[in-house]
Scaffold this motif. Structure first.
Motif, short mmCIF file in Angstrom:
data_model
loop_
_atom_site.label_atom_id
_atom_site.label_comp_id
_atom_site.label_asym_id
_atom_site.label_seq_id
_atom_site.Cartn_x
_atom_site.Cartn_y
_atom_site.Cartn_z
N GLU A 181 45.46 0.34 62.95
CA GLU A 181 44.74 0.08 61.70
C GLU A 181 45.33 -1.12 60.97
O GLU A 181 44.61 -1.90 60.36
CB GLU A 181 44.74 1.35 60.83
CG GLU A 181 43.78 2.39 61.40
CD GLU A 181 44.14 3.83 61.09
OE1 GLU A 181 45.01 4.07 60.22
OE2 GLU A 181 43.55 4.72 61.73
N LEU A 229 52.08 11.48 67.85
CA LEU A 229 51.88 10.90 66.52
C LEU A 229 50.52 11.41 66.06
O LEU A 229 49.50 11.15 66.71
CB LEU A 229 51.93 9.37 66.57
CG LEU A 229 51.84 8.62 65.24
CD1 LEU A 229 52.95 9.05 64.28
CD2 LEU A 229 51.93 7.11 65.47
N VAL A 230 50.54 12.17 64.98
CA VAL A 230 49.37 12.96 64.61
C VAL A 230 48.81 12.47 63.28
O VAL A 230 49.51 12.47 62.28
CB VAL A 230 49.79 14.45 64.46
CG1 VAL A 230 48.56 15.31 64.19
CG2 VAL A 230 50.54 14.94 65.69
N GLY A 231 47.54 12.08 63.28
CA GLY A 231 46.90 11.63 62.06
C GLY A 231 46.23 12.77 61.32
O GLY A 231 46.88 13.54 60.62
N GLY A 232 44.93 12.92 61.54
CA GLY A 232 44.14 13.91 60.80
C GLY A 232 44.74 15.30 60.75
O GLY A 232 44.79 15.93 59.69
N ASN A 246 51.26 11.22 60.74
CA ASN A 246 50.97 9.94 60.11
C ASN A 246 49.88 10.18 59.07
O ASN A 246 48.72 10.35 59.42
CB ASN A 246 50.51 8.92 61.17
CG ASN A 246 50.02 7.63 60.54
OD1 ASN A 246 50.33 7.33 59.39
ND2 ASN A 246 49.27 6.84 61.31
N HIS A 297 50.71 -0.15 63.87
CA HIS A 297 49.59 0.78 64.01
C HIS A 297 48.30 -0.02 64.15
O HIS A 297 48.13 -1.07 63.51
CB HIS A 297 49.51 1.71 62.80
CG HIS A 297 48.56 2.84 63.02
ND1 HIS A 297 47.19 2.68 62.88
CD2 HIS A 297 48.75 4.11 63.41
CE1 HIS A 297 46.60 3.83 63.16
NE2 HIS A 297 47.52 4.71 63.49
N ALA A 332 40.57 6.72 70.69
CA ALA A 332 40.89 8.14 70.48
C ALA A 332 41.34 8.43 69.05
O ALA A 332 41.45 9.58 68.66
CB ALA A 332 41.99 8.58 71.45
N ILE A 333 41.57 7.37 68.27
CA ILE A 333 42.11 7.56 66.91
C ILE A 333 41.01 7.98 65.95
O ILE A 333 40.02 7.27 65.79
CB ILE A 333 42.80 6.28 66.41
CG1 ILE A 333 44.05 5.99 67.25
CG2 ILE A 333 43.17 6.43 64.94
CD1 ILE A 333 44.75 4.70 66.89
N GLY A 334 41.19 9.14 65.35
CA GLY A 334 40.25 9.62 64.34
C GLY A 334 38.86 9.91 64.87
O GLY A 334 37.93 10.13 64.11
N GLY A 364 46.26 10.10 68.95
CA GLY A 364 44.80 9.94 69.02
C GLY A 364 44.14 11.29 69.13
O GLY A 364 44.08 11.86 70.22
N SER A 365 43.69 11.83 67.97
CA SER A 365 42.97 13.11 67.93
C SER A 365 43.79 14.28 68.49
O SER A 365 43.22 15.20 69.08
CB SER A 365 41.62 12.99 68.64
OG SER A 365 40.81 12.02 68.01
N VAL A 366 45.10 14.24 68.28
CA VAL A 366 45.93 15.38 68.69
C VAL A 366 45.69 16.54 67.72
O VAL A 366 45.62 16.34 66.51
CB VAL A 366 47.43 15.02 68.72
CG1 VAL A 366 48.28 16.25 69.01
CG2 VAL A 366 47.70 13.92 69.74
N GLU A 374 48.68 4.86 71.53
CA GLU A 374 47.52 5.32 70.78
C GLU A 374 46.29 4.52 71.20
O GLU A 374 46.03 3.44 70.64
CB GLU A 374 47.75 5.14 69.28
CG GLU A 374 48.92 5.94 68.75
CD GLU A 374 48.74 6.28 67.28
OE1 GLU A 374 48.81 7.46 66.95
OE2 GLU A 374 48.48 5.37 66.47
N LYS A 407 48.69 8.20 56.86
CA LYS A 407 47.85 7.05 56.49
C LYS A 407 47.77 6.99 54.96
O LYS A 407 48.75 7.28 54.29
CB LYS A 407 46.49 7.14 57.17
CG LYS A 407 46.64 7.43 58.67
CD LYS A 407 45.39 7.29 59.47
CE LYS A 407 45.71 7.57 60.93
NZ LYS A 407 44.59 7.27 61.83
P1 PGA Z 1 44.35 10.85 64.55
O1 PGA Z 1 45.25 9.56 64.17
O2 PGA Z 1 45.29 11.93 64.99
O3 PGA Z 1 43.64 11.19 63.28
O4 PGA Z 1 43.44 10.43 65.66
C1 PGA Z 1 46.35 9.22 64.95
C2 PGA Z 1 47.00 7.97 64.41
O5 PGA Z 1 46.27 7.05 63.99
O6 PGA Z 1 48.24 7.85 64.40
#
Ligand code: PGA
Length: 253
Positions: A100, A234-237, A13, A98, A174-176, A214-216, A170, A15
């Protein structure tokens, strides 16, 4: 369906990151590092990078998804994008709900109740995001929050279409944040989400894919993905760098 029969799914993801040109070169690099033999690989990209990403991902194992859509096919909704518009571009899925968007853009469970079936109707795979806040977890309200979010969002989805929904658990804390849920915490919440789907249909509960987000990272993915009910991430950063994302795909294979 046994867990082995649910195909692992790793979705990045992005973003609000990456221009169309950056997306194109990312997809080309990632395509050289992953194979689709045993894992589904997706990228959820900004609207402006969708066309370039779809083109770059053609004939690769990577599928492209959007990060939001409106529930109506067309109408007086300035700034919105509809499912048919995404489908025309060759987009395969869409992130819905999501945290956000819930927080900054007023996304509601009520709107999701229309968005999830609208995505399915148009042949898009919805990636429905749910998760509790830190305060809710501390107040032991996690299950109540998840029950509300999941039940509302799938209410108008017919039982036989439930397996086509992907759910991403998520936890907001844990997100970001770098504060990944423990494998045990993630497994417990995801098993609960699967049971909620099971309240509607036992067959759907066995088939539906539930991801953790969440921070994977490539470092923690193996342990998370080893849990019996966690079908992917689901992977953000960590999805902003192709090597990192490829490492997580490898961990899921
Ligand atoms: P993150 O984001 O891996 O940066 O924590 C996950 C997400 O918001 O989908």
């Amino acid at each position: 369906m046994t867990p082995e029969a649910r195909r692992p799914y790793i979705a990045g993801n992005w973003k609000m990151h990456k221009t169309a040109a950056e997306a194109r070169s990312f997809v080309e690099r990632l395509a050289g590092m992953v194979s689709a033999d045993s894992v589904d690989v997706g990228l959820c990209v900004p609207f402006t990078a969708l066309a370039a990403s779809v083109e770059a991902a053609r004939d690769t194992p990577i599928s492209i998804a959007a990060q939001n859509m409106h529930q109506e096919p067309a109408g007086a909704y300035t700034g919105e994008v509809s499912a048919p518009m995404l489908v025309e571009l060759g987009v395969r899925g869409v992130v819905l709900g999501h945290s956000e968007r819930r927080r900054y853009n007023g996304e509601t469970d009520r709107a999701l109740q229309e968005k999830v079936p609208a995505a399915l109707l148009n042949g898009l795979e919805p990636i429905l995001c749910v998760g509790e806040s830190e305060e809710e977890r501390e107040a032991e309200e996690t299950q109540r929050r998840l029950r509300h979010q999941v039940q509302e969002a799938i209410e108008n989805v017919p039982d036989d279409q439930l397996p086509a929904v992907v759910i991403a658990y998520e936890p907001i804390w844990a997100i970001g944040s770098g504060r990944v849920a423990t494998p045990g915490e993630a497994q417990e919440a995801i098993a609960f989400i699967r049971a909620l789907v099971g309240d509607r249909s036992r067959a759907a509960a066995a088939a539906v894919r539930v991801l953790y987000g969440g921070s994977v990272s490539a470092d923690n993915a193996v342990e998370l993905l080893a849990q019996p009910d966690i079908d992917g991430a689901l992977v953000g950063g960590a999805s902003l760098d192709p090597e990192n994302l490829a490492g997580i795909v490898t961990a899921a294979g």
